[in-house]
Motif scaffolding. Structure first.
Motif, short mmCIF file in Angstrom:
data_model
loop_
_atom_site.label_atom_id
_atom_site.label_comp_id
_atom_site.label_asym_id
_atom_site.label_seq_id
_atom_site.Cartn_x
_atom_site.Cartn_y
_atom_site.Cartn_z
N PHE A 1 80.58 64.68 10.90
CA PHE A 1 79.93 65.52 9.90
C PHE A 1 78.43 65.60 10.18
N PRO A 2 77.90 66.79 10.44
CA PRO A 2 76.44 66.89 10.59
C PRO A 2 75.76 66.62 9.25
N LEU A 3 74.55 66.13 9.29
CA LEU A 3 73.81 65.81 8.07
C LEU A 3 73.72 67.04 7.17
N GLU A 4 73.51 68.22 7.78
CA GLU A 4 73.34 69.43 6.97
C GLU A 4 74.59 69.70 6.13
N LEU A 5 75.78 69.46 6.71
CA LEU A 5 77.02 69.71 5.98
C LEU A 5 77.15 68.74 4.82
N THR A 6 76.83 67.47 5.07
CA THR A 6 76.88 66.48 3.99
C THR A 6 75.90 66.87 2.88
N GLU B 1 73.32 55.30 4.96
CA GLU B 1 74.37 54.63 5.72
C GLU B 1 75.69 55.39 5.62
N SER B 2 76.02 55.85 4.41
CA SER B 2 77.25 56.62 4.22
C SER B 2 77.18 57.94 4.96
N ALA B 3 76.02 58.61 4.89
CA ALA B 3 75.86 59.89 5.58
C ALA B 3 75.97 59.72 7.08
N PHE B 4 75.44 58.60 7.58
CA PHE B 4 75.50 58.38 9.03
C PHE B 4 76.93 58.03 9.47
N THR B 5 77.66 57.29 8.64
CA THR B 5 79.07 57.00 8.95
C THR B 5 79.86 58.31 9.06
N LEU B 6 79.59 59.23 8.14
CA LEU B 6 80.26 60.53 8.20
C LEU B 6 79.89 61.27 9.49
N ASN C 1 77.42 69.27 -5.62
CA ASN C 1 77.80 68.28 -6.63
C ASN C 1 76.57 67.69 -7.33
N ASN C 2 75.42 68.42 -7.24
CA ASN C 2 74.17 68.00 -7.89
C ASN C 2 73.70 66.63 -7.42
N LEU C 3 73.93 66.35 -6.13
CA LEU C 3 73.48 65.09 -5.53
C LEU C 3 72.54 65.38 -4.37
N THR C 4 71.82 64.36 -3.96
CA THR C 4 70.97 64.45 -2.76
C THR C 4 71.46 63.43 -1.74
N VAL C 5 70.89 63.47 -0.53
CA VAL C 5 71.23 62.52 0.53
C VAL C 5 69.97 61.80 0.97
N ASP C 6 70.08 60.49 1.17
CA ASP C 6 68.93 59.69 1.63
C ASP C 6 68.69 60.00 3.11
N GLU C 7 67.88 61.03 3.36
CA GLU C 7 67.65 61.47 4.73
C GLU C 7 66.88 60.43 5.54
N ALA C 8 65.94 59.73 4.90
CA ALA C 8 65.19 58.69 5.60
C ALA C 8 66.11 57.56 6.04
N GLY C 9 67.05 57.20 5.17
CA GLY C 9 68.02 56.17 5.53
C GLY C 9 68.93 56.62 6.66
N PHE C 10 69.32 57.91 6.62
CA PHE C 10 70.13 58.48 7.70
C PHE C 10 69.38 58.40 9.02
N MET D 1 70.25 56.49 12.52
CA MET D 1 70.28 57.23 13.78
C MET D 1 69.40 56.53 14.82
N GLN D 2 68.24 56.05 14.40
CA GLN D 2 67.34 55.37 15.32
C GLN D 2 67.96 54.08 15.85
N LYS D 3 68.70 53.39 15.00
CA LYS D 3 69.38 52.17 15.43
C LYS D 3 70.38 52.50 16.54
N GLN D 4 71.08 53.65 16.38
CA GLN D 4 72.04 54.04 17.40
C GLN D 4 71.32 54.38 18.71
N VAL D 5 70.15 55.04 18.59
CA VAL D 5 69.37 55.38 19.78
C VAL D 5 68.98 54.11 20.53
N GLU D 6 68.58 53.09 19.78
CA GLU D 6 68.22 51.82 20.41
C GLU D 6 69.41 51.21 21.12
#
Length: 880
Positions: free
Chosen positions: A401-406, A390-395, A413-422, A426-431
């Motif tokens: 911010f493209p997902l790749e940049l996030t 959700e945070s990645a999609f808000t960005l 910063n030794n973190l990952t991003v919830d790509e499935a959640g992103f 995105m699919q909700k926006q498509v709908e």
């Protein structure tokens, strides 16, 4: 152009195609605007779209054959741009069209001739596909053209049966593919293998009409609609690996690479993708702005804004930090100007729009980077290792911010991003965006398409007649064709001819009545669907039947008001050009019975003096009683005389010119006064910005002035009575009251602060000692945020080394929290900004600030005790 003598440019391909069909009696027509006439489509997305009314039989062309190079925009698969060889948002579709003239055999023969003899393709490099049930096309290819049977592939309806929608004109199609590897033989040819085959020419045989039940009936006039992708042809003929490396796009890519200080050919694949996106999207935005589309948050304006922002984002990804789009756009304009002169003519507007949007978005990106930094800190503070989808999609959605940049920043910063959640977000926006899905709908609002072959275009009589005897051609109830309707029914009516003006060019439709023997229909609106005028109304008395001969009568008073406002709009545009800037152009308008609205492109607000001068100039022209000179002229002659085109209007070979000599001359199909004196008077009500670079003036004229003055007079009388002063004394009285109110507000703020301090002093007794520090965590009732901040600072000053966290509910549904930390607390690793932001989340809010003092807010006041309890617990843990 390449120094290779065998090199053929994109411009040469376009010219060869158009000349080939021109020699075969096809009329070369200019590309239609990217703003389509069809209201069901957001942008022009296919070469055939401008011919939709002809294919439906609603409009009879002055020619039976045509050929075009049509500019198109499609964004439904925008994420594939730059990642595949051929996906683009902007492309040119070369096409030849037959309207009831030649058909399948001739279209196939010419398609083969231009491919082999003009473009020089060897027959061994060509494969064709046909619809699996179209034996006729198969036999033409095999027996007439001589294509070997293994090189004619039968395909299903998904690939080779063209349909605009569930109903309407449709038919089989045949496609010509280029084979890059004929040496692989004719066995097991798979046209889905895009490493070997590319489809470059699609021949659509429009021969059926499909009804709501799915039944196909032959069309009376069979049509040909073809499409040859210019960029695909350039890829093949210029022998480059993808559309982007053709001379139609690559110079744009090269310019962007030079600005970034990189080389396209030696770059990694990720960088190449960004350069391709920039090359494609810059072409799109240049042509969109040239066709008077302006960036906004809705409709085609949103598409433009999104494309510009993607260009900026990908520029950042390849290392460009500042403004650069206009430099790249100059290359795109240079490439396009020979075929599309309007891009050079609109160069100033293009650059101004791009500069504004780019600068605004760069500021947005900066805010996005700061938000990402806050998100990372919060994730770490909460002991987590992943940024939510959700945070990645808000960005992505809000800050560009493209997902790749996030993901890159997260990895640092030794973190990952919830790509499935992103992807889920995105699919909700498509709908949500499905309503704006880009398809071509050849139906005309409900049932009109089924009746198109038996009725003719509505003849408009309204320029010279206010009433006429007419015939009812079509009667619709809730969009469904009926033979009759009774009193009380809401109906839509199509007449063979009408004096009613249909909404277009910004002017709303006429009102009036349709009457007959015992019949009265009140007409409330008239809209134009293709060439049909649809009258929307309600039967007040009697019964209306298809075929009835009735009288159509417009409302004279409404028409006079609309005429006055429409002519005043023309005078307003002329005055703006004269007084403010000659380069001002229309960006939209509304002409109604009670007011007018005029949107225009201007990078700044008008001064009060300019507004006054514009209003005075219009009234001068009204008082000078300029007579209208109305002519129908060839389009080229009208433009040569200097006639101004109305925004969003489409023009044929001949146009209607409304000329008030020495004042205003515009192309316009609307209704107007015969002399400016008929307007009476003109008054500007407001001038304001409505979008980036777009201003709006609202005004009234003619009889509507009296309505405006009556309302204002009533308001002034009411205020005079309430304040018990004369109308001319109202400004002074209001100024006095405002001064008194400001004084009272200041006194109130002072008292609130004193009250908060008094309340907070009692909290000193509750201070707890934690190690070497003191902490105070408490709730103060009904204290506003500013007073809460003052109280926290005062308490920290009194306890010295420590931390103070105060919360309050200043009003229902609003929470305020303040944290004040001493330097010694900061040294323990606690920062007020991050601390209070995390605490406020419990109340459904957030916030932040400096390490020593920060403020946050929330919406759930019921959670404030829990939030303060959490604050106390974390302070004890952090300081103990």
């Amino acid at each position: 152009m390449s120094s290779n003598p065998q090199f053929i440019s994109g411009n040469e391909i376009r010219t060869l195609f158009l000349d080939f069909y021109a020699k075969r009696e096809h009329q070369i027509l200019p590309s239609a605007s990217l703003v389509p006439e069809d209201p069901t489509v957001l942008l022009t997305i296919a070469g055939m779209l401008p011919f939709k009314p002809i294919f439906l039989g609603q409009r009879t062309p002055g020619f039976k054959r045509a050929t075009t190079s049509q500019k198109c925009i499609r964004t439904n698969d925008i994420e594939n741009v730059g990642r595949t060889k051929r996906h683009q948002t902007f492309f040119e579709m070369l096409g030849n069209f037959s309207f009831g003239d030649y058909f399948k055999e001739q279209a196939i023969a010419w398609g083969w001739e231009i491919s082999t003899q003009v473009f020089g393709f060897s027959p061994q490099n060509l494969v064709v596909s046909v619809f699996e049930e179209d034996d006729e096309a198969f036999e033409i290819w095999r027996d007439k053209i001589g294509v070997s049977t293994p090189r004619i592939k039968h395909m299903g309806a998904d690939d080779n049966f063209w349909a605009s929608g569930p109903t309407g004109p449709c038919g089989p199609c045949s496609e010509i593919y280029y084979d890059f590897h004929p040496e692989r033989g004719e066995d097991n040819i798979d046209l889905e293998d895009d490493s070997r085959f590319i489809e470059f020419y699609n021949l659509v045989f429009m021969q059926y009409n499909r009804d709501a039940s799915g039944n196909l009936t032959p069309l009376q006039n069979k049509n040909i609609d073809t499409g040859m992708g210019l960029e695909r042809m350039a890829q093949i003929l210029q022998k480059v690996p993808n559309n982007y490396e053709t001379d139609l796009i690559f110079p744009i890519i090269k310019t962007a690479a030079q600005i970034a200080g990189i080389d396209y050919h030696t770059s990694d694949e990720k960088t190449k993708v960004s350069l391709k996106v920039i090359g494609d999207h810059v072409r799109s935005v240049v042509h969109m702005i040239a066709d008077e589309i302006r960036a906004s948050n809705v409709g085609r304006g949103y598409v433009l804004r999104r494309l510009i922002r993607r260009v900026v984002r990908h520029g950042r990804l390849i290392g460009i930090s500042g403004n650069f789009i206009t430099q790249v756009a100059e290359t795109a304009i240079t490439l396009a100007e020979s075929a599309y002169p309007n891009v050079r003519q609109r160069e100033a507007s293009i650059n101004a729009e791009l500069e504004r949007e780019e600068s605004n978005f760069l500021r947005t990106l900066d805010r996005g980077e700061k938000l990402l930094e806050e998100i990372i800190q919060q994730v770490k503070q909460q002991g987590q290792t992943q940024i939510s989808g959700e945070s990645a999609f808000t960005l992505y959605d809000t800050y560009g911010f493209p997902l790749e940049l996030t993901q890159e920043v997260a990895e640092e910063n030794n973190l990952t991003v919830d790509e499935a959640g992103f992807n889920s977000e995105m699919q909700k926006q498509v709908e949500r965006a499905k309503a704006a899905h880009e398809t071509i709908d050849l139906t005309v609002q409900g049932s009109l398409d089924k009746l198109a072959e038996r009725i003719h275009a509505t003849e408009f009589l309204g320029y010279t007649q206010a009433a006429a005897t007419v015939k009812v051609e079509v009667l619709l109830v809730n969009g469904v064709a009926e033979e009759a309707a009774e009193a009380g029914t809401e109906v839509q009516i199509v007449l063979n001819q009408t004096p009613f003006y249909a909404e277009s060019g910004g002017q709303i439709g006429d009102r009036g009545y349709i009457s007959g023997d015992g019949l009265v229909v009140r007409v409330e609106d008239v809209k134009k669907e293709s060439d049909f005028f649809v009258h929307f109304g309600r039967i007040e008395r009697g019964t209306l039947r298809v075929g009835d001969t009735v009288t159509a009568q417009i409302d004279h008073a409404c028409r006079r008001r609309a005429q006055a406002n429409h002519t005043a709009t023309h005078l307003l545009q002329a005055a703006l050009k004269k007084i403010v800037d000659e380069g001002i152009s229309q960006a939209g308008s509304l002409v109604s019975f009670d007011r007018l609205r005029f949107d225009f492109n201007c990078p700044r607000a008008l001064t009060t003096e300019e507004v006054q001068q514009v209003e005075e100039q219009v009234n001068i022209w009204i008082s000078e009683a300029h007579s209208a000179k109305i002519e129908v002229l060839p389009l080229a002659e009208a433009k040569a005389r200097g006639a101004v085109a109305m925004f969003g209007e489409k023009y044929g070979d001949e146009v209607r010119v409304i000329d008030f000599p020495s004042v205003s001359m515009e192309l316009c199909g609307g209704t107007h006064v015969s002399n400016t004196a008929e307007i009476g008077v003109f008054k500007i009500i407001s001038e304001a910005g409505v979008a980036s670079g777009v201003r709006r003036i609202e005004a009234v004229s003619g009889p509507a002035i009296l309505d405006y003055l009556n309302v204002r007079d009533k308001v002034v009388k009411d205020l005079s009575d309430r304040f018990k002063v004369k109308p001319e004394e109202l400004p002074d009285r209001i100024t006095t009251l405002q001064t008194e109110l400001r004084t009272a507000e200041k006194q109130l703020e002072t008292l609130k602060g004193q009250l908060a301090i008094a309340k907070s002093d009692s909290l000193l007794e509750t201070a707890q000692t934690v190690g070497d520090h003191k902490i105070i965590v408490a709730q103060l009732e009904g204290v506003d945020p500013e007073s809460l901040k003052t109280a926290a600072e005062r308490l920290l000053q009194k306890i010295g080394n420590g931390a103070v966290v105060l919360g309050s509910v200043p009003e229902a549904g609003k929470v305020s929290i303040v944290a004040a930390f001493s330097p010694e607390v900061n040294k323990k690793g606690l920062q007020a900004g991050k601390f209070v932001g995390a605490i406020a989340k419990i109340c459904g809010g957030g916030g932040g600030g400096r390490p020593n003092l920060a403020q946050a807010g929330g919406r759930d006041d019921s959670k404030l005790p829990q939030a303060l309890e959490q604050a106390q617990s974390e302070l004890k843990a952090g300081l103990g």
